[in-house]
Design a protein around this motif. Structure first.
Motif, PDB file in Angstrom:
ATOM      1  N   SER A  81      57.528  52.572  49.366  1.00 25.53           N
ATOM      2  CA  SER A  81      56.119  52.651  49.751  1.00 25.53           C
ATOM      3  C   SER A  81      56.066  53.046  51.219  1.00 25.53           C
ATOM      4  O   SER A  81      57.079  52.983  51.927  1.00 25.53           O
ATOM      5  CB  SER A  81      55.410  51.309  49.538  1.00 25.53           C
ATOM      6  N   CYS A  82      54.894  53.421  51.667  1.00 28.22           N
ATOM      7  CA  CYS A  82      54.752  53.810  53.076  1.00 28.22           C
ATOM      8  C   CYS A  82      55.165  52.664  53.999  1.00 28.22           C
ATOM      9  O   CYS A  82      55.716  52.905  55.072  1.00 28.22           O
ATOM     10  CB  CYS A  82      53.313  54.232  53.359  1.00 28.22           C
ATOM     11  N   ALA A  83      54.928  51.432  53.582  1.00 24.92           N
ATOM     12  CA  ALA A  83      55.228  50.281  54.441  1.00 24.92           C
ATOM     13  C   ALA A  83      56.718  50.171  54.757  1.00 24.92           C
ATOM     14  O   ALA A  83      57.082  49.670  55.820  1.00 24.92           O
ATOM     15  CB  ALA A  83      54.748  48.999  53.780  1.00 24.92           C
ATOM     16  N   PRO A  94      49.571  54.914  60.839  1.00 25.24           N
ATOM     17  CA  PRO A  94      49.896  56.316  61.140  1.00 25.24           C
ATOM     18  C   PRO A  94      51.229  56.698  60.511  1.00 25.24           C
ATOM     19  O   PRO A  94      52.075  55.845  60.256  1.00 25.24           O
ATOM     20  CB  PRO A  94      50.008  56.322  62.677  1.00 25.24           C
ATOM     21  N   CYS A  95      51.404  57.998  60.273  1.00 24.90           N
ATOM     22  CA  CYS A  95      52.641  58.518  59.673  1.00 24.90           C
ATOM     23  C   CYS A  95      53.019  59.788  60.409  1.00 24.90           C
ATOM     24  O   CYS A  95      52.153  60.603  60.742  1.00 24.90           O
ATOM     25  CB  CYS A  95      52.403  58.812  58.196  1.00 24.90           C
ATOM     26  N   GLN A  96      54.309  59.977  60.635  1.00 24.44           N
ATOM     27  CA  GLN A  96      54.780  61.157  61.363  1.00 24.44           C
ATOM     28  C   GLN A  96      54.532  62.450  60.588  1.00 24.44           C
ATOM     29  O   GLN A  96      54.415  63.512  61.177  1.00 24.44           O
ATOM     30  CB  GLN A  96      56.276  61.022  61.656  1.00 24.44           C
ATOM     31  N   TRP A 132      52.579  56.313  49.025  1.00 23.58           N
ATOM     32  CA  TRP A 132      53.899  56.945  48.873  1.00 23.58           C
ATOM     33  C   TRP A 132      53.718  58.455  48.919  1.00 23.58           C
ATOM     34  O   TRP A 132      52.658  58.968  48.531  1.00 23.58           O
ATOM     35  CB  TRP A 132      54.522  56.557  47.530  1.00 23.58           C
ATOM     36  N   CYS A 133      54.743  59.164  49.386  1.00 27.05           N
ATOM     37  CA  CYS A 133      54.793  60.614  49.234  1.00 27.05           C
ATOM     38  C   CYS A 133      56.243  61.030  49.033  1.00 27.05           C
ATOM     39  O   CYS A 133      57.167  60.226  49.221  1.00 27.05           O
ATOM     40  CB  CYS A 133      54.134  61.343  50.415  1.00 27.05           C
ATOM     41  N   SER A 134      56.458  62.295  48.663  1.00 23.86           N
ATOM     42  CA  SER A 134      57.797  62.769  48.295  1.00 23.86           C
ATOM     43  C   SER A 134      58.741  62.860  49.490  1.00 23.86           C
ATOM     44  O   SER A 134      59.927  63.091  49.298  1.00 23.86           O
ATOM     45  CB  SER A 134      57.692  64.136  47.622  1.00 23.86           C
TER      46      SER A 134
END
Ligand code: SF4
Length: 105
Positions: free
Chosen positions: A66-68, A83-85, A97-99
């Motif tokens: 998961s993003c966490a 935030p996400c890079q 989630w992402c690939s």
């Protein structure tokens, strides 16, 4: 006198640290949430709910993704949106989630 001067210096550093931290949190909260309709989100197969992604559909076989727990997430542990890079200027769901998911080192 030296002890008093040292106390004042340390107090100033502590106060500045609190201001910087407060500013950082405000920025994370002010980010718009990434939409699943976003073309980049679509390209990366982003979803707000990682439980909807079949394990077999992931390029990385690691469980519990998961993003966490992604190496690319930023911000504070425990926040629902972070935030996400990969998606600058947007906040992703901690449960998302992402690939591009990558394990933390
Ligand atoms: Fe979530 Fe990581 Fe993908 Fe960013 S790169 S959206 S934190 S899985």
């Amino acid at each position: 006198m030296i002890a008093r001067r040292k106390f004042i210096q340390l107090s100033a550093v502590a106060a500045a640290s609190c201001l910087v931290q407060a500013g950082r949190e405000a920025q994370a909260q002010d980010l718009p949430q990434l939409s699943t309709d976003d073309p980049m989100a679509n390209a990366m197969k982003y979803t707000h709910d990682s439980s909807t992604v079949a394990a077999a559909a992931r390029a990385n076989p690691a469980p519990d993704q998961s993003c966490a727990n992604c190496a690319l997430v930023q911000g504070n542990d425990g926040d629902a949106w972070r935030p996400c890079q990969i998606f600058p200027g947007k906040a992703v769901a901690a449960a998302g989630w992402c690939s591009v998911w990558a394990p933390k080192a």
